[in-house]
Each structure stands twice: as C-alpha cells, then as structure tokens.
Write a protein that holds these residues in place. Structure first.
Motif, PDB file in Angstrom:
ATOM      1  N   SER A 127       0.828  -1.212   0.000  1.00 52.67           N
ATOM      2  CA  SER A 127       0.000   0.000   0.000  1.00 52.67           C
ATOM      3  C   SER A 127       0.855   1.252   0.000  1.00 52.67           C
ATOM      4  N   SER A 128       1.916   1.221   0.798  1.00 54.93           N
ATOM      5  CA  SER A 128       2.795   2.388   0.900  1.00 54.93           C
ATOM      6  C   SER A 128       3.482   2.690  -0.418  1.00 54.93           C
ATOM      7  N   VAL A 129       4.037   1.664  -1.072  1.00 58.75           N
ATOM      8  CA  VAL A 129       4.731   1.871  -2.344  1.00 58.75           C
ATOM      9  C   VAL A 129       3.754   2.332  -3.425  1.00 58.75           C
ATOM     10  N   ALA A 130       2.515   1.826  -3.369  1.00 57.73           N
ATOM     11  CA  ALA A 130       1.509   2.213  -4.359  1.00 57.73           C
ATOM     12  C   ALA A 130       0.938   3.596  -4.098  1.00 57.73           C
ATOM     13  N   GLY A 131       1.213   4.150  -2.928  1.00 53.60           N
ATOM     14  CA  GLY A 131       0.673   5.462  -2.586  1.00 53.60           C
ATOM     15  C   GLY A 131      -0.818   5.422  -2.303  1.00 53.60           C
ATOM     16  N   ARG A 132      -1.311   4.294  -1.824  1.00 48.53           N
ATOM     17  CA  ARG A 132      -2.720   4.117  -1.525  1.00 48.53           C
ATOM     18  C   ARG A 132      -2.887   3.780  -0.046  1.00 48.53           C
ATOM     19  N   SER A 133      -4.088   4.034   0.480  1.00 50.46           N
ATOM     20  CA  SER A 133      -4.338   3.706   1.875  1.00 50.46           C
ATOM     21  C   SER A 133      -4.547   2.201   2.026  1.00 50.46           C
ATOM     22  N   VAL A 134      -4.244   1.705   3.224  1.00 53.18           N
ATOM     23  CA  VAL A 134      -4.423   0.283   3.495  1.00 53.18           C
ATOM     24  C   VAL A 134      -5.893  -0.106   3.338  1.00 53.18           C
ATOM     25  N   LEU A 135      -6.796   0.791   3.714  1.00 60.89           N
ATOM     26  CA  LEU A 135      -8.226   0.510   3.599  1.00 60.89           C
ATOM     27  C   LEU A 135      -8.637   0.307   2.143  1.00 60.89           C
ATOM     28  N   ASP A 136      -8.125   1.165   1.249  1.00 62.10           N
ATOM     29  CA  ASP A 136      -8.462   1.037  -0.178  1.00 62.10           C
ATOM     30  C   ASP A 136      -7.956  -0.287  -0.743  1.00 62.10           C
ATOM     31  N   VAL A 137      -6.731  -0.637  -0.403  1.00 63.33           N
ATOM     32  CA  VAL A 137      -6.156  -1.887  -0.907  1.00 63.33           C
ATOM     33  C   VAL A 137      -6.868  -3.088  -0.294  1.00 63.33           C
ATOM     34  N   SER A 138      -7.232  -2.998   0.978  1.00 58.39           N
ATOM     35  CA  SER A 138      -7.905  -4.110   1.652  1.00 58.39           C
ATOM     36  C   SER A 138      -9.234  -4.453   0.995  1.00 58.39           C
ATOM     37  N   ARG A 139      -9.890  -3.456   0.407  1.00 57.05           N
ATOM     38  CA  ARG A 139     -11.172  -3.710  -0.252  1.00 57.05           C
ATOM     39  C   ARG A 139     -11.013  -4.619  -1.470  1.00 57.05           C
ATOM     40  N   LYS A 140      -9.822  -4.651  -2.051  1.00 55.64           N
ATOM     41  CA  LYS A 140      -9.566  -5.484  -3.232  1.00 55.64           C
ATOM     42  C   LYS A 140      -8.835  -6.778  -2.872  1.00 55.64           C
ATOM     43  N   LEU A 141      -8.756  -7.072  -1.587  1.00 50.72           N
ATOM     44  CA  LEU A 141      -7.972  -8.210  -1.122  1.00 50.72           C
ATOM     45  C   LEU A 141      -8.747  -9.527  -1.153  1.00 50.72           C
ATOM     46  N   LEU A 142     -10.063  -9.446  -1.309  1.00 53.22           N
ATOM     47  CA  LEU A 142     -10.923 -10.617  -1.121  1.00 53.22           C
ATOM     48  C   LEU A 142     -10.521 -11.792  -2.004  1.00 53.22           C
ATOM     49  N   TRP A 143     -10.433 -11.592  -3.325  1.00 54.49           N
ATOM     50  CA  TRP A 143     -10.191 -12.717  -4.232  1.00 54.49           C
ATOM     51  C   TRP A 143      -8.771 -13.273  -4.144  1.00 54.49           C
ATOM     52  N   PRO A 144      -7.717 -12.432  -4.111  1.00 58.34           N
ATOM     53  CA  PRO A 144      -6.378 -13.007  -3.922  1.00 58.34           C
ATOM     54  C   PRO A 144      -6.263 -13.792  -2.616  1.00 58.34           C
ATOM     55  N   LEU A 145      -6.852 -13.253  -1.556  1.00 59.99           N
ATOM     56  CA  LEU A 145      -6.793 -13.928  -0.265  1.00 59.99           C
ATOM     57  C   LEU A 145      -7.593 -15.229  -0.290  1.00 59.99           C
ATOM     58  N   ALA A 146      -8.731 -15.204  -0.980  1.00 61.25           N
ATOM     59  CA  ALA A 146      -9.539 -16.426  -1.112  1.00 61.25           C
ATOM     60  C   ALA A 146      -8.755 -17.522  -1.830  1.00 61.25           C
ATOM     61  N   GLY A 147      -7.967 -17.133  -2.840  1.00 63.43           N
ATOM     62  CA  GLY A 147      -7.142 -18.107  -3.546  1.00 63.43           C
ATOM     63  C   GLY A 147      -6.124 -18.769  -2.624  1.00 63.43           C
ATOM     64  N   LEU A 148      -5.506 -17.973  -1.743  1.00 63.54           N
ATOM     65  CA  LEU A 148      -4.541 -18.539  -0.795  1.00 63.54           C
ATOM     66  C   LEU A 148      -5.232 -19.464   0.200  1.00 63.54           C
ATOM     67  N   PHE A 149      -6.450 -19.114   0.595  1.00 59.96           N
ATOM     68  CA  PHE A 149      -7.205 -19.973   1.509  1.00 59.96           C
ATOM     69  C   PHE A 149      -7.503 -21.326   0.870  1.00 59.96           C
ATOM     70  N   VAL A 150      -7.803 -21.330  -0.420  1.00 54.21           N
ATOM     71  CA  VAL A 150      -8.074 -22.586  -1.125  1.00 54.21           C
ATOM     72  C   VAL A 150      -6.854 -23.503  -1.067  1.00 54.21           C
ATOM     73  N   ILE A 151      -5.681 -22.941  -1.309  1.00 49.77           N
ATOM     74  CA  ILE A 151      -4.453 -23.742  -1.257  1.00 49.77           C
ATOM     75  C   ILE A 151      -4.186 -24.213   0.172  1.00 49.77           C
ATOM     76  N   LEU A 152      -4.440 -23.356   1.157  1.00 49.80           N
ATOM     77  CA  LEU A 152      -4.258 -23.737   2.563  1.00 49.80           C
ATOM     78  C   LEU A 152      -5.135 -24.938   2.915  1.00 49.80           C
ATOM     79  N   ILE A 153      -6.394 -24.903   2.487  1.00 51.81           N
ATOM     80  CA  ILE A 153      -7.305 -26.017   2.760  1.00 51.81           C
ATOM     81  C   ILE A 153      -6.822 -27.293   2.072  1.00 51.81           C
TER      82      ILE A 153
END
Length: 428
Positions: A382-408
């Motif tokens: 977020s810092s390097v992109a110059g965006r707030s953590v909140l803005d980036v977190s809103r787009k985190l759902l699908w990448p994070l869901a993919g990691l959860f699938v591999i974890l399971i």
C-alpha cells in the motif's frame, strides 16, 4: 499465566512494539508469580539465540539486500515479463511470476513485496490498471516468499520444531508454486473483463525471452546453489546461507556490475539492522515460550482439544483458525515462537507429520502478513503504491480467497507438502 496473558494483551493494545511486549510481559509474570531470579531472563535470551542454525538468518538477509542493490530483482522481473507478459492482464501475471523468482532468492516476504511494487506499480499506473487490486495481488504474491525456499521463517520454525531444514525447504516448493498459479488464475479472471487496458500490445518473441533469460541466468544460480548444496550434502543450511550471500555479492559486483563495492559497508549495516531486529524478537520470545511451557499451557490446551475431539482433522482446523487469528495481530516470528511450542506436542499426539504441520504453520503465517490490521506485506504494498491500506484491503478478497483454497488443500492432502521430501529421501 493470567498475569502474563493480561500484560501481553494490554501492552499490545497500547501499541507497544512486539519485542517489548514479549519481554515486559514475561518479566512481569516472573516477578509477580515466581521466586525465580530475574537474571534468568538474560540466560533464556542467550539460550534462545545460541543456535548454529540461527546464524543463517543474517546471511540470508544479506543475500536479500545484495539482490536488491545488485540489480538481480530487475532482471528477474524482465525475464518474467518476457515469459508471461503476452497474457491478458500481463502486468498482474508478471508480478506473480516475479514473486516466485524473487522468493527463491531472498526468503523475505516484505522485501519481495517492496521490490516488486517498486518495479511494477509505475507500470500498472501508466497502463491504467486497477492500482488497488495490483497492490493487494503483489502483497499476496510477495508473502509466498515465506513458503518457497529459502525462507527465513522456515529456518526459525525448523529450529523451534526440531525438523530438518532441508525437508522443510523442499516441502514448500509445491504449495508455494500452487499459490502463485492460483493468484495468476485469479488475475486472469479479473483482467479478462477489464477492458482494453489489460490487453497486451507487445507480442511474445523468442529473441526477447532468450535475451532476458540469459541476463537472469546468473541470478537463477542462487537458489540452485542453496538447494543443490543442501540436498547434495555439500553444506549445511547455515553454510548455504553464507554461500548465497557471497554468490549474490559476486553476481551484483562483477557480473551485472550494478553493485559498487563502495556501497558494501552501508549494505552490511542495513543487514545488521534488519538481522538484529529479528534476533531480538527471537530472544525475548524464547523467554515468553519458556514461561508458557513452565505453566503447562501445552498440556492444558492439549487436554481441552482432546475433550473436544480426538480427530486429527478437527485439530488441524483448530490449529489453522488459531494461527490465522494470531497472524492478524502478531509479527510472524513472534507468532511462531509463542504458538508452535504449544501446538507441536499436540500435533505429535494426533499423529500429524511434523513437516506437514510446520508447512501449515508457514502457510498460515504467509497469509497473516496480508491480513489486516497487522499485515506487514499489505502495508508495504500500500505504501509503495501510494494508496491507503483501507483502499487496498477492499480489493484483497479474491487473492486472499485463492490462498485460503491452497491452505485447505494442503491441510487435508498431506501429500502436497510431503511428496518431494519423501522423493528426496529426507523423511520416511
């Protein structure tokens, strides 16, 4: 035990750095609840750091610092761009492939995230990509450096859980690559309906691929030296770490010539600074873990889990939930040093392979680096992109869901993590 837990939570809530939280809560509990002299604290800190294996940490950190300063990161990204840059959503795909390449060299999730973000974010912005999704994707891809060897987190966990570093290194290859492939699939699906901005204009050419591959070849030799040396019995993981630092120095200074020898003292100081921060956490956490063990927390928790169920599946689900929750609030190394000594004896009782359990811990810790509110990789991206953590977190759902699938998948299919260690004869 109540006092140490209360002090830990209170200091953490007040925003005290985790290293002081661990040390202060341990000392407070020692003073108020036991007759043990406080001098034992310094002895336990020394004992926690008195390990030949832990000497690998500063050498791997040095290799990562050299990688960044010596132009290795840029050449890995150039090769990834030539290899996969013609696909829809190419810049997203390049970010994922580059993350895998850098992970096999640096072993640090935050360092990989910073390197990839610095190179890719200007390109994402220029091409009109979704910057917030790009930052979320890079944070997730960069975090996989903890899973793909060589990994600093794996070194520390191997010491704590007393498993073979070579076996743990090899066990992370398939799960790490699966995570990267999953992120690439999600990136493609995201970009497919994103419009003209996500269509690549530069065609794939063998000439460009060959040129960038040749330039990246010396950099690719680092993971070959590390893993080949360990598996071939040429040197120990600690010796492999020192060799990787020396190899990176030679490549950056004399092959790529991006690294000036005059910059070496500054890089050594930076390495010392980063390494000392890690070592300080390990030392204070060892005191904390010692007190937890003396308070019979593993036995109490094991009894509770046994009362809930004697099923290995139920235990693994509880362990995953616990690590995911703790990873949201604690730094990775601290989480490992506090929780693993508690859960490891229980996992042995449940018949879980120690390498499999350790790899699950690593995957959970990697996910923890991108989950708010602590997620260090998320903050870096977020810092390097110059965006707030909140803005980036809103787009985190699908990448994070993919990691959860591999974890399971890794949780319930142990062969994903154990196939290669068995193939190389590192475990039974």
């Amino acid at each position: 035990m109540v006092i140490i837990a209360a002090a830990f939570v209170l200091l953490l809530a007040l925003g005290v750095p985790v290293v002081f939280v661990l040390g202060s809560s341990a000392v407070l509990s020692l003073v108020l609840t036991t007759n043990v002299p406080v001098a034992i604290v310094s002895q336990r800190v020394f004992a926690g750091l008195n390990s030949f294996t832990l000497m690998a940490i500063p050498f791997f950190v040095f290799a990562g610092v050299i990688m960044d300063a010596g132009g290795i990161s840029r050449r890995i990204v150039d090769f990834a761009s030539a290899l996969i840059g013609w696909v829809v959503g190419s810049l997203y795909q390049v970010s994922c492939v580059a993350a895998a390449g850098l992970a096999a060299i640096s072993g640090s999730g935050s360092a990989d995230t910073a390197a990839i973000s610095a190179i890719m974010q200007p390109q994402l912005r220029r091409r009109g990509y979704d910057i917030d999704f790009g930052a979320a994707l890079i944070a997730c891809a960069g975090s996989i450096a903890q899973v793909i060897p060589p990994s600093l987190t794996m070194v520390i966990l191997a010491v704590v859980s007393n498993v073979s570093i070579g076996a743990l290194f090899i066990s992370g290859i398939l799960p790490g690559l699966l995570c990267i492939v999953m992120l690439m699939v999600i990136s493609y699906l995201r970009a497919r309906n994103g419009g003209a901005a996500y269509r690549e204009t530069e065609a794939f050419t063998l000439a460009r691929l060959g040129r960038t591959a040749w330039a990246a070849l010396p950099a690719a030799g680092m993971p070959a030296v590390i893993l080949g040396g360990i598996l071939g019995g040429v040197f120990t993981p600690t010796e492999a770490a020192s060799v990787s630092g020396f190899y990176g120095l030679l490549i950056g200074a004399f092959v790529y010539r991006d690294l000036k020898l005059s910059a070496l003292p500054g890089l050594v100081l930076r390495t010392a600074s980063l390494s000392s921060a890690v070592m300080l956490i390990i030392g204070t956490a060892s005191v904390f873990s010692w007190l937890i063990a003396n308070a019979n927390v593993p036995q109490v928790l094991g009894g509770w889990i046994a009362s809930v169920s004697t099923s290995q599946v139920v235990f693994l689900i509880i362990a995953n939930i616990l690590f995911l929750f703790v990873g949201m609030f604690l730094e990775t190394i601290a989480a490992i040093l506090i929780i693993v000594p508690v859960l490891l004896p229980i996992s042995a009782q449940m018949g879980v392979d120690p390498v499999h359990f350790s790899l699950l811990v690593i995957l959970n810790c990697a996910i923890g680096t991108v989950t708010p509110p602590y997620g260090v990789s998320l903050f870096v991206a977020s810092s390097v992109a110059g965006r707030s953590v909140l803005d980036v977190s809103r787009k985190l759902l699908w990448p994070l869901a993919g990691l959860f699938v591999i974890l399971i998948a890794v949780t319930f299919i142990p062969g994903i993590s154990l196939f290669l260690p068995r193939l190389f004869g590192l475990i039974d």
